[in-house]
Design an enzyme around this catalytic site. Structure first.
Site, PDB file in Angstrom:
ATOM      1  N   CYS A  55       0.845  -1.198   0.000  1.00 29.20           N
ATOM      2  CA  CYS A  55       0.000   0.000   0.000  1.00 29.20           C
ATOM      3  C   CYS A  55       0.886   1.254   0.000  1.00 29.20           C
ATOM      4  O   CYS A  55       1.852   1.328   0.744  1.00 29.20           O
ATOM      5  CB  CYS A  55      -0.905  -0.017   1.226  1.00 29.20           C
ATOM      6  SG  CYS A  55      -2.028   1.388   1.270  1.00 29.20           S
ATOM      7  N   CYS A  59       0.630   4.479   7.012  1.00 31.83           N
ATOM      8  CA  CYS A  59       0.014   4.294   8.333  1.00 31.83           C
ATOM      9  C   CYS A  59       0.959   3.471   9.220  1.00 31.83           C
ATOM     10  O   CYS A  59       1.249   2.302   8.901  1.00 31.83           O
ATOM     11  CB  CYS A  59      -1.327   3.575   8.180  1.00 31.83           C
ATOM     12  SG  CYS A  59      -2.343   4.262   6.844  1.00 31.83           S
ATOM     13  N   CYS A  62       0.298  -0.246  10.272  1.00 34.73           N
ATOM     14  CA  CYS A  62      -0.249  -1.228   9.329  1.00 34.73           C
ATOM     15  C   CYS A  62       0.799  -2.135   8.676  1.00 34.73           C
ATOM     16  O   CYS A  62       1.740  -1.665   8.039  1.00 34.73           O
ATOM     17  CB  CYS A  62      -1.045  -0.513   8.240  1.00 34.73           C
ATOM     18  SG  CYS A  62      -1.867  -1.687   7.146  1.00 34.73           S
ATOM     19  N   CYS A  99     -16.908  -8.789   4.909  1.00 27.57           N
ATOM     20  CA  CYS A  99     -16.190  -7.519   4.752  1.00 27.57           C
ATOM     21  C   CYS A  99     -14.920  -7.737   3.938  1.00 27.57           C
ATOM     22  O   CYS A  99     -14.059  -8.521   4.338  1.00 27.57           O
ATOM     23  CB  CYS A  99     -15.781  -6.952   6.097  1.00 27.57           C
ATOM     24  SG  CYS A  99     -17.161  -6.714   7.192  1.00 27.57           S
ATOM     25  N   CYS A 130     -19.763  -5.564   2.960  1.00 19.36           N
ATOM     26  CA  CYS A 130     -19.024  -4.407   3.467  1.00 19.36           C
ATOM     27  C   CYS A 130     -17.690  -4.375   2.724  1.00 19.36           C
ATOM     28  O   CYS A 130     -17.127  -5.429   2.428  1.00 19.36           O
ATOM     29  CB  CYS A 130     -18.788  -4.580   4.966  1.00 19.36           C
ATOM     30  SG  CYS A 130     -17.734  -3.289   5.653  1.00 19.36           S
ATOM     31  N   CYS A 190     -19.442   2.721   8.285  1.00 12.10           N
ATOM     32  CA  CYS A 190     -18.735   1.991   9.335  1.00 12.10           C
ATOM     33  C   CYS A 190     -17.434   2.751   9.580  1.00 12.10           C
ATOM     34  O   CYS A 190     -16.596   2.843   8.680  1.00 12.10           O
ATOM     35  CB  CYS A 190     -18.451   0.565   8.855  1.00 12.10           C
ATOM     36  SG  CYS A 190     -17.361  -0.358   9.960  1.00 12.10           S
ATOM     37  N   ARG A 262     -18.155  -2.358  17.343  1.00 14.37           N
ATOM     38  CA  ARG A 262     -17.502  -3.639  17.079  1.00 14.37           C
ATOM     39  C   ARG A 262     -16.211  -3.795  17.869  1.00 14.37           C
ATOM     40  O   ARG A 262     -15.325  -2.943  17.827  1.00 14.37           O
ATOM     41  CB  ARG A 262     -17.201  -3.810  15.593  1.00 14.37           C
ATOM     42  CG  ARG A 262     -16.500  -5.148  15.302  1.00 14.37           C
ATOM     43  CD  ARG A 262     -16.410  -5.493  13.829  1.00 14.37           C
ATOM     44  NE  ARG A 262     -17.722  -5.481  13.232  1.00 14.37           N
ATOM     45  CZ  ARG A 262     -18.104  -4.623  12.290  1.00 14.37           C
ATOM     46  NH1 ARG A 262     -17.263  -3.750  11.826  1.00 14.37           N
ATOM     47  NH2 ARG A 262     -19.312  -4.672  11.807  1.00 14.37           N
TER      48      ARG A 262
END
Ligand code: SAM
Ligand code: DTB
Ligand code: SF4
Length: 350
Positions: A55, A59, A62, A99, A130, A190, A262
């Protein structure tokens, strides 16, 4: 607002909630929860990484960021057929929502037709859908809504003030823009965050306020405990105290009582007792299955055993709890002053 929920929380209000004695906080959260939900039901989603690693975002938490070496095998977008196989398996395990997550800054145009096929195929299996694909522009959000996507996950992750310490390749307001495109498109929102990035309690409060003061609360609010992954800049950050984590769940529930909160990443390192406290504080949704996106999640059989011990039922329908059920739960709640003489208010007694 016409929804009878508050959208004007101040940092003082929310810091005060965090500072309450733990029992008072959790009790208040459980009362708020019972106003809107069956307290013994938990909704179950299953996650699948449909495009893993490399990616371009940085972040710091991550494992999928291309900026860090976490030893992850990078993969191209998964074939639609394979995604549907995984979805079938998730359904047979009891999940009601599937998801799909992709390690993208934003979804590339060339991949959108496959994404739409995934949404349609998963829906045909009778599962809610999702996706979390990074930032969306208005057109992409509308296209996903039209394809039938039920939920779009896009986390704020932390406070606006702390954001730049964790991510430098996008801004907090980029995140808010995507959330507003998702809301405008008619999909369910979400959005939540991560506890354990080195943020303060004030940052946790500020992040929750950003969500709770949106014109409409997100339907789903995932609270993740940081999974510390070797190779990421946060691999050696201090572990979060479990009680502090449960406080965050409780405050999320008090601010957004009609939202599903969640208990998200991090359960692998939580005891049964800590998870039970999180459910008591109003968490009513989990990810089921041995893997999150790239990191481990508790074994399905362990989750079933935990639910058995707690008398929790998995939500086996995608329908909401009926008004009638809700009234019954509110009526039978044993600790409501106005409903029962059994309630003993120690504050008044002293
Ligand atoms: N790339 C998209 C994005 O960031 O919006 C979607 C996938 S991303 C992996 C989805 C969410 O996973 C992040 O917003 C973050 O909240 C969560 N996440 C990622 N790594 C995590 C970790 N190590 N521990 C806890 N949560 C994590
Ligand atoms: C969310 O809030 N947490 C999930 C889901 N939404 C996409 C992702 C957790 C990822 C944990 C790290 C990993 O497995 O790669
Ligand atoms: Fe990319 Fe999402 Fe991971 Fe950030 S959280 S590096 S955007 S996959």
């Amino acid at each position: 607002m016409t929804d009878n929920l508050r959208h004007d929380w101040t940092i003082e209000d929310v810091e005060n909630l965090f500072q309450q004695p733990f029992n008072d906080l959790v009790f208040q959260a459980q009362l708020a929860h019972r106003e809107h939900f069956n307290p013994n039901r938990v909704q179950v989603s299953t996650l699948l990484s449909i495009k893993t690693g490399a990616c371009p975002e940085d972040c710091k938490y991550c494992p999928q960021s291309g900026h860090y070496n976490t030893g992850l095998d990078k993969e191209k977008l998964m074939e639609v057929r394979k995604v549907l196989e995984e979805a079938r398996h998730a359904k047979s395990s009891g999940a009601t929502r599937f998801c799909m997550g992709a390690a993208w800054k934003n979804p590339p145009a060339k991949d959108m037709p496959y994404i739409f096929e995934m949404v349609k195929g998963v829906k045909e299996l009778g599962l809610e859908t999702c996706m979390t694909l990074g930032m969306l522009n208005e057109e992409q959000a509308n296209q996903l809504a039209e394809a039938g996507l039920d939920y779009y996950n896009h986390n704020l992750d932390t406070s606006p003030e702390f954001y730049g310490n964790i991510i430098t390749t996008r801004t907090f307001s980029d995140r808010m823009d995507t959330l507003s495109h998702v809301r405008e498109s008619g999909m369910n929102v979400c959005s939540g965050g991560i506890v354990g990035l080195g943020e303060t309690v004030r940052d946790r409060a500020a992040m929750l306020i950003e969500l709770a003061n949106l014109p409409k609360h997100p339907e789903s609010v995932p609270i993740n405990m940081l999974v510390r992954v070797a190779g990421t800049p946060l691999e050696n950050v201090d572990a979060v105290d479990g009680i502090e984590f449960v406080r965050t769940i409780a405050v999320a529930k008090i601010l957004m009582p009609s939202s599903n909160v969640r208990l998200s990443a991090g359960r692998e390192n939580m005891s049964d007792e800590l998870q039970a406290l999180a459910f008591l504080a109003g968490a009513n949704s989990i990810f089921l299955g041995d893997k999150l996106l790239t990191t481990p999640n508790p074994k399905e059989s362990d989750d079933r055993q935990l639910f058995d011990k707690l008398g929790i039922n998995m939500d086996d329908t995608v329908e909401e709890t009926s008004e009638q059920d809700m009234e019954e739960f509110a009526r039978n709640c044993p600790l409501r002053e106005q409903d029962t003489e059994q309630y003993y208010d120690a504050m008044k007694a002293s």
